[in-house]
Design an enzyme around this catalytic site. Structure first.
Site, mmCIF file in Angstrom:
data_model
loop_
_atom_site.group_PDB
_atom_site.id
_atom_site.type_symbol
_atom_site.label_atom_id
_atom_site.label_comp_id
_atom_site.label_asym_id
_atom_site.label_seq_id
_atom_site.Cartn_x
_atom_site.Cartn_y
_atom_site.Cartn_z
ATOM 1 N N ARG A 61 0.818 -1.225 0.000
ATOM 2 C CA ARG A 61 0.000 0.000 0.000
ATOM 3 C C ARG A 61 0.848 1.271 0.000
ATOM 4 O O ARG A 61 0.457 2.291 -0.574
ATOM 5 C CB ARG A 61 -0.928 -0.044 1.227
ATOM 6 C CG ARG A 61 -1.898 1.119 1.347
ATOM 7 C CD ARG A 61 -2.863 0.862 2.494
ATOM 8 N NE ARG A 61 -3.543 2.072 2.936
ATOM 9 C CZ ARG A 61 -4.726 2.496 2.477
ATOM 10 N NH1 ARG A 61 -5.349 1.806 1.551
ATOM 11 N NH2 ARG A 61 -5.274 3.599 2.932
ATOM 12 N N ILE A 98 -7.051 7.900 -1.244
ATOM 13 C CA ILE A 98 -6.953 6.434 -1.244
ATOM 14 C C ILE A 98 -7.807 6.007 -0.054
ATOM 15 O O ILE A 98 -7.699 6.589 1.032
ATOM 16 C CB ILE A 98 -5.488 5.951 -1.116
ATOM 17 C CG1 ILE A 98 -5.396 4.421 -1.037
ATOM 18 C CG2 ILE A 98 -4.779 6.571 0.065
ATOM 19 C CD1 ILE A 98 -3.944 3.890 -1.070
ATOM 20 N N SER A 99 -8.696 5.033 -0.261
ATOM 21 C CA SER A 99 -9.671 4.687 0.781
ATOM 22 C C SER A 99 -8.995 4.042 1.983
ATOM 23 O O SER A 99 -7.924 3.452 1.875
ATOM 24 C CB SER A 99 -10.721 3.735 0.207
ATOM 25 O OG SER A 99 -11.295 4.289 -0.954
ATOM 26 N N GLN A 100 -9.678 4.131 3.132
ATOM 27 C CA GLN A 100 -9.228 3.487 4.371
ATOM 28 C C GLN A 100 -9.105 1.967 4.123
ATOM 29 O O GLN A 100 -9.981 1.374 3.480
ATOM 30 C CB GLN A 100 -10.301 3.767 5.425
ATOM 31 C CG GLN A 100 -10.083 3.155 6.762
ATOM 32 C CD GLN A 100 -11.384 3.168 7.582
ATOM 33 O OE1 GLN A 100 -12.486 3.196 7.010
ATOM 34 N NE2 GLN A 100 -11.255 3.152 8.878
#
Ligand code: SAM
Length: 223
Positions: free
Chosen positions: A37, A63-65
Site C-alpha cells: 500500500r 486512497i480509501s481506508q
C-alpha cells in the site's frame, strides 16, 4: 520506511484493522497482505500508508481506508475466474488488490493524472490482469461488459441503470449510495430475477462526478 517496518506495519494493519473488526475472507486478507500500500500514496505520506485512515492522493481525492477496501471486497466476493469493473481507480491500490482476487480487472478514472500515476504503479509492480482507462465510469464500460462484480469507489446519488445493465445475471454491484454524511455501502444483485439491495453500514466517500454522479461530465473535481 525500512523493509522490516513496512512488513510489520502491513501485518499490524491486517490484524488490528481488518481481522479484529470482522473481516474473515481469507482470500481478501491474503490479497491485502500481498499489496504494498505504501507504493500507492504520495512519497511524503508513505509512513502513514498503513494507518487506519483514508489519505490524500492529490486532486482533492483519496486512497480509501484499508478497512473500507477490505469490506467492499468481502461484500463483492470476486472469484478467481471472474471479471470486475472498478469505477474510480484513484491511486490504483484497490485495483491491485482486486487483481489478486479476480481474473480480469477493468478500472475507469475520471482524472487523467491519477489514471497515469496508477497505471505506472501497477506496471512497476508487474500486475498484468488490469485494463485502465480515463472516462466517466458512472456510465460503466459497455465494450468490456458484462461484469461479475462492479465496485464503485465514489459516492453516487443512486445506482445508474447502465451499471446494473452491465452486470452478469449473477453479478454483484457494491457502491456507496447517498450524499455527504448520509452514505450507505450497498450491494445490489439479482435474486430470482429481481434486484435485491442489502446495506452494509454507513460510509463516507468522495462524490462521484459524471453523467450519473453529482456534477456534469465536463467538470473536473478538485484542482
Ligand atoms: N479505491 C481508490 C484507491 O484505492 O485509491 C480510491 C478511489 S477515490 C475514493 C474515488 C475516485 O473516483 C477518485 O479518484 C475520483 O477521481 C474518481 N471518480 C469520481 N467520479 C468518477 C467518474 N464518474 N468516473 C470515474 N472515476 C470517478
Amino acid at each position: 520506511m525500512s523493509h522490516m517496518n513496512v512488513e510489520e506495519a502491513r501485518e499490524r494493519m491486517i490484524v488490528e484493522q481488518l481481522e479484529q473488526r470482522g473481516i474473515r475472507d481469507p482470500r481478501v486478507l491474503a490479497a491485502m497482505r500481498a499489496v504494498p500500500r505504501h507504493l500507492f500514496v504520495p512519497p511524503e505520506l508513505a509512513e502513514h500508508a498503513y494507518e487506519d485512515t483514508p489519505l490524500p492522493i492529490g486532486f482533492s481525492q483519496t486512497i480509501s481506508q484499508p478497512y473500507m477496501v477490505a469490506l467492499m471486497l468481502e461484500v463483492a466476493a470476486p472469484q478467481p475466474y471472474e471479471r470486475v469493473l472498478e469505477v474510480g481507480t484513484g491511486s490504483g491500490y484497490q485495483t491491485a488488490v482486486l487483481a489478486q482476487l479476480a481474473a480480469e480487472v477493468y478500472s475507469i478514472e475520471y482524472i487523467e493524472e491519477l489514471h497515469e500515476r496508477a497505471k505506472r504503479t501497477l506496471a512497476e509492480l508487474g500486475i498484468k490482469n488490469c485494463w485502465l482507462r480515463v472516462g466517466d465510469g458512472s456510465e460503466g464500460w459497455p465494450e468490456a461488459a458484462p461484469f461479475d462484480v462492479i465496485v464503485v469507489t465514489a459516492a453516487m446519488p443512486g445506482v445508474p441503470r447502465p451499471l446494473i445493465e452491465q452486470l452478469t445475471p449473477t453479478g454483484r454491484l457494491v457502491a456507496p449510495i447517498g450524499v455527504e454524511e448520509l452514505q450507505t455501502l450497498v450491494r445490489i444483485q439479482r435474486v430470482n430475477g429481481r434486484l435485491q439491495e442489502e446495506c452494509f453500514g454507513e460510509c463516507r466517500f468522495v462524490k462521484m462526478v459524471g453523467k450519473y454522479g453529482f456534477s456534469p461530465p465536463t467538470e473536473k473535481q478538485g484542482s
